[in-house]
Motif scaffolding. Structure first.
Motif, PDB file in Angstrom:
ATOM      1  N   GLY A  93       0.846  -1.193   0.000  1.00 11.19           N
ATOM      2  CA  GLY A  93       0.000   0.000   0.000  1.00 11.19           C
ATOM      3  C   GLY A  93       0.879   1.239   0.000  1.00 11.19           C
ATOM      4  N   LYS A  94       0.403   2.326   0.612  1.00  9.64           N
ATOM      5  CA  LYS A  94       1.227   3.542   0.647  1.00  9.64           C
ATOM      6  C   LYS A  94       2.330   3.392   1.709  1.00  9.64           C
ATOM      7  CE  LYS A  94       0.911   8.576   0.819  1.00  9.64           C
ATOM      8  NZ  LYS A  94       2.110   8.749   1.619  1.00  9.64           N
ATOM      9  N   THR A  95       1.906   3.091   2.935  1.00  9.81           N
ATOM     10  CA  THR A  95       2.911   2.937   4.000  1.00  9.81           C
ATOM     11  C   THR A  95       2.937   1.512   4.558  1.00  9.81           C
ATOM     12  OG1 THR A  95       1.382   3.566   5.795  1.00  9.81           O
ATOM     13  CG2 THR A  95       2.577   5.356   4.699  1.00  9.81           C
ATOM     14  N   SER A  96       1.989   0.684   4.114  1.00  9.58           N
ATOM     15  CA  SER A  96       1.908  -0.668   4.682  1.00  9.58           C
ATOM     16  C   SER A  96       2.138  -1.741   3.629  1.00  9.58           C
ATOM     17  CB  SER A  96       0.543  -0.881   5.358  1.00  9.58           C
ATOM     18  OG  SER A  96      -0.471  -1.003   4.388  1.00  9.58           O
ATOM     19  N   MET A  97       2.507  -2.917   4.126  1.00  4.67           N
ATOM     20  CA  MET A  97       2.694  -4.096   3.264  1.00  4.67           C
ATOM     21  C   MET A  97       1.948  -5.253   3.918  1.00  4.67           C
ATOM     22  SD  MET A  97       6.789  -3.631   3.104  1.00  4.67           S
ATOM     23  CE  MET A  97       6.734  -2.610   4.555  1.00  4.67           C
ATOM     24  N   GLU A  98       1.382  -6.135   3.094  1.00  5.59           N
ATOM     25  CA  GLU A  98       0.818  -7.361   3.645  1.00  5.59           C
ATOM     26  C   GLU A  98       1.786  -8.508   3.353  1.00  5.59           C
ATOM     27  OE1 GLU A  98      -3.548  -9.215   3.564  1.00  5.59           O
ATOM     28  OE2 GLU A  98      -2.291  -9.966   1.939  1.00  5.59           O
ATOM     29  N   VAL A  99       2.019  -9.340   4.362  1.00  4.81           N
ATOM     30  CA  VAL A  99       2.921 -10.495   4.227  1.00  4.81           C
ATOM     31  C   VAL A  99       2.158 -11.747   4.650  1.00  4.81           C
ATOM     32  CG1 VAL A  99       5.079 -11.542   5.033  1.00  4.81           C
ATOM     33  CG2 VAL A  99       4.944  -9.049   4.762  1.00  4.81           C
ATOM     34  N   TYR A 120      -1.754 -13.776   7.791  1.00  4.39           N
ATOM     35  CA  TYR A 120      -1.464 -12.574   7.012  1.00  4.39           C
ATOM     36  C   TYR A 120      -1.152 -11.464   8.006  1.00  4.39           C
ATOM     37  CZ  TYR A 120      -3.348 -14.760   2.798  1.00  4.39           C
ATOM     38  OH  TYR A 120      -3.568 -15.594   1.729  1.00  4.39           O
ATOM     39  N   LEU A 121      -0.028 -10.782   7.785  1.00  6.09           N
ATOM     40  CA  LEU A 121       0.368  -9.719   8.707  1.00  6.09           C
ATOM     41  C   LEU A 121       0.478  -8.398   7.963  1.00  6.09           C
ATOM     42  CD1 LEU A 121       2.101 -12.512   9.463  1.00  6.09           C
ATOM     43  CD2 LEU A 121       2.756 -11.083  11.396  1.00  6.09           C
ATOM     44  N   THR A 122       0.089  -7.321   8.643  1.00  2.47           N
ATOM     45  CA  THR A 122       0.251  -5.986   8.070  1.00  2.47           C
ATOM     46  C   THR A 122       1.460  -5.341   8.726  1.00  2.47           C
ATOM     47  OG1 THR A 122      -2.139  -5.816   7.839  1.00  2.47           O
ATOM     48  CG2 THR A 122      -0.874  -3.765   7.633  1.00  2.47           C
ATOM     49  N   GLU A 123       2.438  -5.009   7.893  1.00  3.49           N
ATOM     50  CA  GLU A 123       3.684  -4.405   8.375  1.00  3.49           C
ATOM     51  C   GLU A 123       3.746  -2.976   7.835  1.00  3.49           C
ATOM     52  OE1 GLU A 123       5.644  -6.068  10.371  1.00  3.49           O
ATOM     53  OE2 GLU A 123       4.749  -8.057  10.126  1.00  3.49           O
ATOM     54  N   VAL A 124       4.073  -2.027   8.721  1.00  3.71           N
ATOM     55  CA  VAL A 124       4.064  -0.615   8.321  1.00  3.71           C
ATOM     56  C   VAL A 124       5.489  -0.063   8.382  1.00  3.71           C
ATOM     57  CG1 VAL A 124       3.115   1.676   8.865  1.00  3.71           C
ATOM     58  CG2 VAL A 124       1.702  -0.366   9.204  1.00  3.71           C
ATOM     59  N   CYS A 125       5.892   0.640   7.316  1.00  4.98           N
ATOM     60  CA  CYS A 125       7.197   1.316   7.314  1.00  4.98           C
ATOM     61  C   CYS A 125       7.133   2.487   8.276  1.00  4.98           C
ATOM     62  CB  CYS A 125       7.478   1.910   5.920  1.00  4.98           C
ATOM     63  SG  CYS A 125       8.387   0.839   4.864  1.00  4.98           S
ATOM     64  N   ILE A 126       8.138   2.607   9.137  1.00  2.00           N
ATOM     65  CA  ILE A 126       8.115   3.716  10.099  1.00  2.00           C
ATOM     66  C   ILE A 126       9.392   4.554   9.990  1.00  2.00           C
ATOM     67  CG2 ILE A 126       6.488   2.795  11.807  1.00  2.00           C
ATOM     68  CD1 ILE A 126       8.930   1.725  13.360  1.00  2.00           C
ATOM     69  N   THR A 134       6.296   6.319   3.606  1.00  3.22           N
ATOM     70  CA  THR A 134       6.049   5.632   2.328  1.00  3.22           C
ATOM     71  C   THR A 134       6.936   4.389   2.173  1.00  3.22           C
ATOM     72  OG1 THR A 134       5.543   7.782   1.381  1.00  3.22           O
ATOM     73  CG2 THR A 134       5.983   6.011  -0.192  1.00  3.22           C
ATOM     74  N   VAL A 135       6.325   3.304   1.713  1.00  7.45           N
ATOM     75  CA  VAL A 135       7.121   2.114   1.352  1.00  7.45           C
ATOM     76  C   VAL A 135       7.878   2.502   0.077  1.00  7.45           C
ATOM     77  CG1 VAL A 135       7.067  -0.336   0.740  1.00  7.45           C
ATOM     78  CG2 VAL A 135       5.255   0.611   2.198  1.00  7.45           C
ATOM     79  N   PRO A 136       9.224   2.479   0.102  1.00  8.55           N
ATOM     80  CA  PRO A 136       9.961   2.999  -1.059  1.00  8.55           C
ATOM     81  C   PRO A 136       9.769   2.200  -2.352  1.00  8.55           C
ATOM     82  CG  PRO A 136      11.385   2.814   0.872  1.00  8.55           C
ATOM     83  CD  PRO A 136      10.113   2.100   1.201  1.00  8.55           C
ATOM     84  N   TYR A 137       9.377   0.926  -2.221  1.00 11.51           N
ATOM     85  CA  TYR A 137       9.260   0.071  -3.412  1.00 11.51           C
ATOM     86  C   TYR A 137       7.855  -0.482  -3.564  1.00 11.51           C
ATOM     87  CZ  TYR A 137      14.307   0.198  -3.126  1.00 11.51           C
ATOM     88  OH  TYR A 137      15.608   0.626  -3.042  1.00 11.51           O
ATOM     89  N   GLY A 138       7.327  -0.394  -4.784  1.00 11.88           N
ATOM     90  CA  GLY A 138       6.082  -1.087  -5.113  1.00 11.88           C
ATOM     91  C   GLY A 138       6.376  -2.547  -5.392  1.00 11.88           C
ATOM     92  N   GLY A 152      -6.921 -10.596  -3.181  1.00  8.70           N
ATOM     93  CA  GLY A 152      -7.374 -11.012  -1.845  1.00  8.70           C
ATOM     94  C   GLY A 152      -6.958  -9.999  -0.799  1.00  8.70           C
ATOM     95  N   ALA A 153      -5.746  -9.458  -0.959  1.00  9.45           N
ATOM     96  CA  ALA A 153      -5.231  -8.485   0.024  1.00  9.45           C
ATOM     97  C   ALA A 153      -6.098  -7.224   0.045  1.00  9.45           C
ATOM     98  CB  ALA A 153      -3.783  -8.134  -0.301  1.00  9.45           C
ATOM     99  N   ILE A 154      -6.581  -6.814  -1.136  1.00 11.70           N
ATOM    100  CA  ILE A 154      -7.433  -5.611  -1.191  1.00 11.70           C
ATOM    101  C   ILE A 154      -8.707  -5.864  -0.374  1.00 11.70           C
ATOM    102  CG2 ILE A 154      -8.832  -4.167  -2.737  1.00 11.70           C
ATOM    103  CD1 ILE A 154      -6.539  -4.561  -4.809  1.00 11.70           C
ATOM    104  N   LYS A 155      -9.269  -7.066  -0.505  1.00 17.24           N
ATOM    105  CA  LYS A 155     -10.488  -7.405   0.267  1.00 17.24           C
ATOM    106  C   LYS A 155     -10.163  -7.460   1.766  1.00 17.24           C
ATOM    107  CE  LYS A 155     -12.599 -10.035  -3.436  1.00 17.24           C
ATOM    108  NZ  LYS A 155     -12.415 -11.326  -4.034  1.00 17.24           N
ATOM    109  N   ARG A 156      -9.039  -8.115   2.119  1.00 20.00           N
ATOM    110  CA  ARG A 156      -8.672  -8.221   3.547  1.00 20.00           C
ATOM    111  C   ARG A 156      -8.424  -6.845   4.141  1.00 20.00           C
ATOM    112  NH1 ARG A 156      -6.174 -12.790   1.286  1.00 20.00           N
ATOM    113  NH2 ARG A 156      -4.233 -11.688   0.895  1.00 20.00           N
ATOM    114  N   ARG A 157      -7.830  -5.940   3.335  1.00 16.43           N
ATOM    115  CA  ARG A 157      -7.556  -4.577   3.787  1.00 16.43           C
ATOM    116  C   ARG A 157      -8.859  -3.860   4.150  1.00 16.43           C
ATOM    117  NH1 ARG A 157      -3.342  -0.676   2.587  1.00 16.43           N
ATOM    118  NH2 ARG A 157      -4.520   1.128   1.933  1.00 16.43           N
TER     119      ARG A 157
END
Ligand SMILES: CCCCCCCCCCCCCCCC(=O)SCCNC(=O)CCNC(=O)[C@H](O)C(C)(C)COP(=O)(O)OP(=O)(O)OC[C@H]1O[C@@H](n2cnc3c(N)ncnc32)[C@H](O)[C@@H]1OP(=O)(O)O
Length: 168
Positions: A93-99, A120-126, A134-138, A152-157
């Motif tokens: 996402g913008k600042t978060s990633m799903e793993v 599924y874990l949500t990890e946020v860049c800090i 912002t997560v530097p990489y898409g 699936g991640a969009i739905k879980r989000r």
């Protein structure tokens, strides 16, 4: 805490395989309860560490775990069992990633793996003061599996957002 990226928007994309992380653990005496079973909390800590490593390798940035979904234990692990944990990034996402982290018990005689847990874990860049940045990489989403995980991640989000709005 590592060096923090300061970008306004993502600067490049990475691939899922760039940050895939596999851990193998043998369940030892310090990991078990009185019934010789692996503590659920110990497994949660390992899952968190695998997911955090994936997110740090993807982003190259310090991260914090915001949420862990779905901690069903499909089966237990016993003293001496070999666990295989595989973490891969599914969404950025913008600042978060799903793993996603899959944990298996591996039968060392046959090599067969039995699912123990999927999370599924949500990890946020800090940044330096712990605020989201912002997560530097898409993410390049290339295979059918990767596309399905992304969708699936969009739905879980959305579900997580709704839960947060409802106050839990
Ligand atoms: C370089 C390579 C080295 C490799 C070598 C590795 C070495 C070995 C590594 C070990 C790795 C260990 C990894 C352990 C990681 C911890 O254990 S961290 C400790 C436990 N977690 C915490 O303490 C976090 C506490 N919470 C917080 O600090 C804040 O809530 C957060 C997470 C920073 C978010 O801040 P916020 O102001 O609430 O954020 P907000 O602006 O509302 O949202 C930011 C983003 O987070 C999402 N979000 C926020 N809250 C939630 C939630 N509850 N649910 C879902 N999403 C959420 C939002 O959707 C948003 O996403 P985007 O739309 O931007 O993509």
């Amino acid at each position: 805490m590592g060096k923090v990226f300061h970008v306004d928007k993502q600067i490049a994309n990475k691939n899922v395989e760039d940050s895939i992380t596999e851990w193998t653990k043998v369940v030892k005496y310090g990991d078990i309860n009185a019934e010789n079973r692996l503590f659920g909390g110990t497994l949660m800590a390992w899952i968190d560490e695998v997911a955090g490593t994936v997110a740090m390798r993807h982003s190259g940035n310090p991260i914090a775990t915001a949420a862990i979904d779905n901690m069903q234990f499909k089966q237990g692990a016993l003293l001496g069992d070999v666990l295989v944990m595989i973490g891969k990034i599914t969404y950025v996402g913008k600042t978060s990633m799903e793993v996603r982290v899959d944990t298996y018990v591996e039968d060392v005689k046959t090599g067969m793996r039995h699912v123990l847990n999927r999370a599924y874990l949500t990890e946020v860049c800090i940044d330096h003061d712990g605020s989201p940045c912002t997560v530097p990489y898409g993410l390049n989403v290339k295979t059918e599996n990767e596309k399905a995980e992304w969708e699936g991640a969009i739905k879980r989000r959305e579900l997580r957002k709704q839960r947060r709005m409802e106050g839990f």
